[in-house]
Design an enzyme around this catalytic site. Structure first.
Site, PDB file in Angstrom:
ATOM      1  N   ARG A  44      49.855  55.976  32.870  1.00 59.31           N
ATOM      2  CA  ARG A  44      48.640  56.786  32.849  1.00 59.31           C
ATOM      3  C   ARG A  44      48.873  58.227  33.280  1.00 59.31           C
ATOM      4  NH1 ARG A  44      47.204  51.882  33.212  1.00 59.31           N
ATOM      5  NH2 ARG A  44      49.014  51.817  34.539  1.00 59.31           N
ATOM      6  N   THR A  45      49.530  58.381  34.418  1.00 63.83           N
ATOM      7  CA  THR A  45      49.639  59.722  34.989  1.00 63.83           C
ATOM      8  C   THR A  45      50.434  60.620  34.043  1.00 63.83           C
ATOM      9  OG1 THR A  45      49.545  58.752  37.173  1.00 63.83           O
ATOM     10  CG2 THR A  45      50.318  61.017  37.045  1.00 63.83           C
ATOM     11  N   LYS A  57      74.265  61.687  37.839  1.00 64.12           N
ATOM     12  CA  LYS A  57      75.548  62.327  38.201  1.00 64.12           C
ATOM     13  C   LYS A  57      75.523  62.829  39.629  1.00 64.12           C
ATOM     14  CE  LYS A  57      76.084  64.092  33.484  1.00 64.12           C
ATOM     15  NZ  LYS A  57      76.069  65.332  32.700  1.00 64.12           N
ATOM     16  N   ARG A  98      56.826  63.231  40.045  1.00 60.23           N
ATOM     17  CA  ARG A  98      56.628  61.929  40.712  1.00 60.23           C
ATOM     18  C   ARG A  98      57.991  61.482  41.223  1.00 60.23           C
ATOM     19  NH1 ARG A  98      53.438  56.712  38.589  1.00 60.23           N
ATOM     20  NH2 ARG A  98      51.754  58.049  39.323  1.00 60.23           N
ATOM     21  N   HIS A 144      48.847  61.181  46.253  1.00 60.06           N
ATOM     22  CA  HIS A 144      48.683  61.219  44.799  1.00 60.06           C
ATOM     23  C   HIS A 144      47.391  61.993  44.520  1.00 60.06           C
ATOM     24  CE1 HIS A 144      48.952  60.182  40.686  1.00 60.06           C
ATOM     25  NE2 HIS A 144      49.053  58.861  40.750  1.00 60.06           N
TER      26      HIS A 144
HETATM   27  C1  NCD Z   1      49.071  54.405  41.018  1.00 57.97           C
HETATM   28  C2  NCD Z   1      50.334  55.025  41.599  1.00 57.97           C
HETATM   29  O1  NCD Z   1      51.286  55.291  40.854  1.00 57.97           O
HETATM   30  O2  NCD Z   1      50.301  55.262  42.789  1.00 57.97           O
HETATM   31  N1  NCD Z   1      49.043  54.437  39.620  1.00 57.97           N
HETATM   32  C3  NCD Z   1      48.510  55.512  38.993  1.00 57.97           C
HETATM   33  O3  NCD Z   1      48.994  56.615  39.110  1.00 57.97           O
HETATM   34  N2  NCD Z   1      47.367  55.316  38.302  1.00 57.97           N
HETATM   35  C4  NCD Z   1      48.730  53.087  41.579  1.00 57.97           C
HETATM   36  C5  NCD Z   1      49.753  51.985  41.551  1.00 57.97           C
HETATM   37  O4  NCD Z   1      50.867  52.123  41.069  1.00 57.97           O
HETATM   38  O5  NCD Z   1      49.395  50.901  42.028  1.00 57.97           O
END
Ligand code: NCD
Length: 307
Positions: A53-54, A82, A103, A131
């Site tokens: 999703r993100t 590497k 991320r 997040h």
């Molecule tokens: C979340 C995350 O990556 O923290 N997912 C997301 O970004 N929608 C929640 C999760 O992984 O449980």
């Protein structure tokens, strides 16, 4: 918004949040108006952890603003294998892109990385840390469904390792929401977050082990996945796996207009029979990622954030 980067929701004031949500609502109402607003802009995607999703909603958001993305791809196919450091990777990719989305599995990674770059860096999740872009789409969804004023919310599941929960709880303190945290004792909110929330004048928090204690009081129930990948020991995960599941039957004791949210992906916390009820807002929540991330990119890329 006067921010160079977006690292945690702690940095966001109520006014900042309202700026993003209002801009997102404008964009959602008339996406064509911004379809070419950032033509030629490139967004760098650096995902060192899995994401659906993100990552896809950031990509969609940038493209719907007329721009494009450059994607580091999987860690396995990058120079990280590497031995390249994160500091070097972000310094290189900032030369290719106008903003970066990061991320990373390590808590604090975005805080460290933003020291090395001049372009805006947006934290898309740092380990069990924060997040903040998820929080903004969560708040947008809450505002659309239940409103952010006089809100009573239950936040349930893995509160220890769940970064979406940490970010959301700080942001909700700005709105003086009543926050009920529901989890097994071993997955309670980190004490430092509880401490911070108590320090924050607006936070009203209570902790529970059972949903029954509060379900009837809630306007919103925010359910999270147990973050299996963050447990140091698989046995520890097994002792809490499968706890705190809800289904359509659970809603019998809830308010008729309770909104159920989840950042997704879900494992078994919400049974599919709840999806068809009016309570379920989690797919709408995921869709809201696009206008909210369009608004964020627009604010960070336009320099409007300094106005
Ligand atoms: C979340 C995350 O990556 O923290 N997912 C997301 O970004 N929608 C929640 C999760 O992984 O449980």
């Amino acid at each position: 918004m006067r921010h160079d980067h977006l690292i945690t929701s702690k940095q966001l004031s109520r006014a900042d949040i309202e700026t993003v949500l209002d801009r997102a609502a404008e964009i959602a109402a008339d996406p064509d108006a911004v379809a070419q607003r950032h033509a030629g802009t490139l967004l760098g995607l650096l995902f060192f952890e899995p994401s659906t999703r993100t990552k896809m909603s950031f990509e969609t958001a940038m493209k719907r603003l007329g721009g494009d993305v450059v994607d580091m791809g999987s860690v396995e196919s990058s120079s990280v294998t590497k031995g390249e450091t994160l500091a070097d990777t972000v310094r290189v990719i900032e030369g290719y892109a106008d903003a970066l989305v990061l991320r990373h599995p390590k808590q604090g990674a975005a805080t460290m990385a933003c020291e090395y770059v001049d372009v805006p860096l947006l934290n898309a999740g740092d380990g069990a840390g924060h997040h903040p872009t998820q929080t903004l789409l969560d708040l947008y969804t809450i505002r659309e469904n239940a409103g952010l004023e006089d809100l009573t919310i239950g936040i349930m599941g893995d509160l220890k390792y769940g970064r979406t929960v940490h970010s959301l709880s700080y942001a909700l303190a700005n709105f003086e929401a009543r926050q009920h945290f529901i989890s097994p004792e071993s997955l309670q909110l980190p004490r430092e977050v509880v401490f911070d929330l108590h320090q924050h004048g607006g936070a009203q928090i209570r902790e529970h082990e059972s949903l029954d204690e509060v379900l009837g009081d809630l306007d919103v129930l925010y359910v999270t996945r147990i973050q299996r990948e963050r447990f140091p020991d698989e046995n520890e995960y097994q002792t809490v796996a499968g706890e705190y599941q809800i289904d359509a039957e659970t809603m019998v004791d809830a308010n008729d207009d309770l909104t159920v949210m989840h950042p997704l992906p879900r494992v078994d916390e919400i049974a599919p029979d709840l999806d068809e009820t009016d309570h379920a807002a989690y797919f709408e929540q995921a869709h809201n990622g696009v206008p909210v991330r369009m608004a964020l990119l627009d604010l960070f890329l336009s320099g409007d954030r300094n106005e």
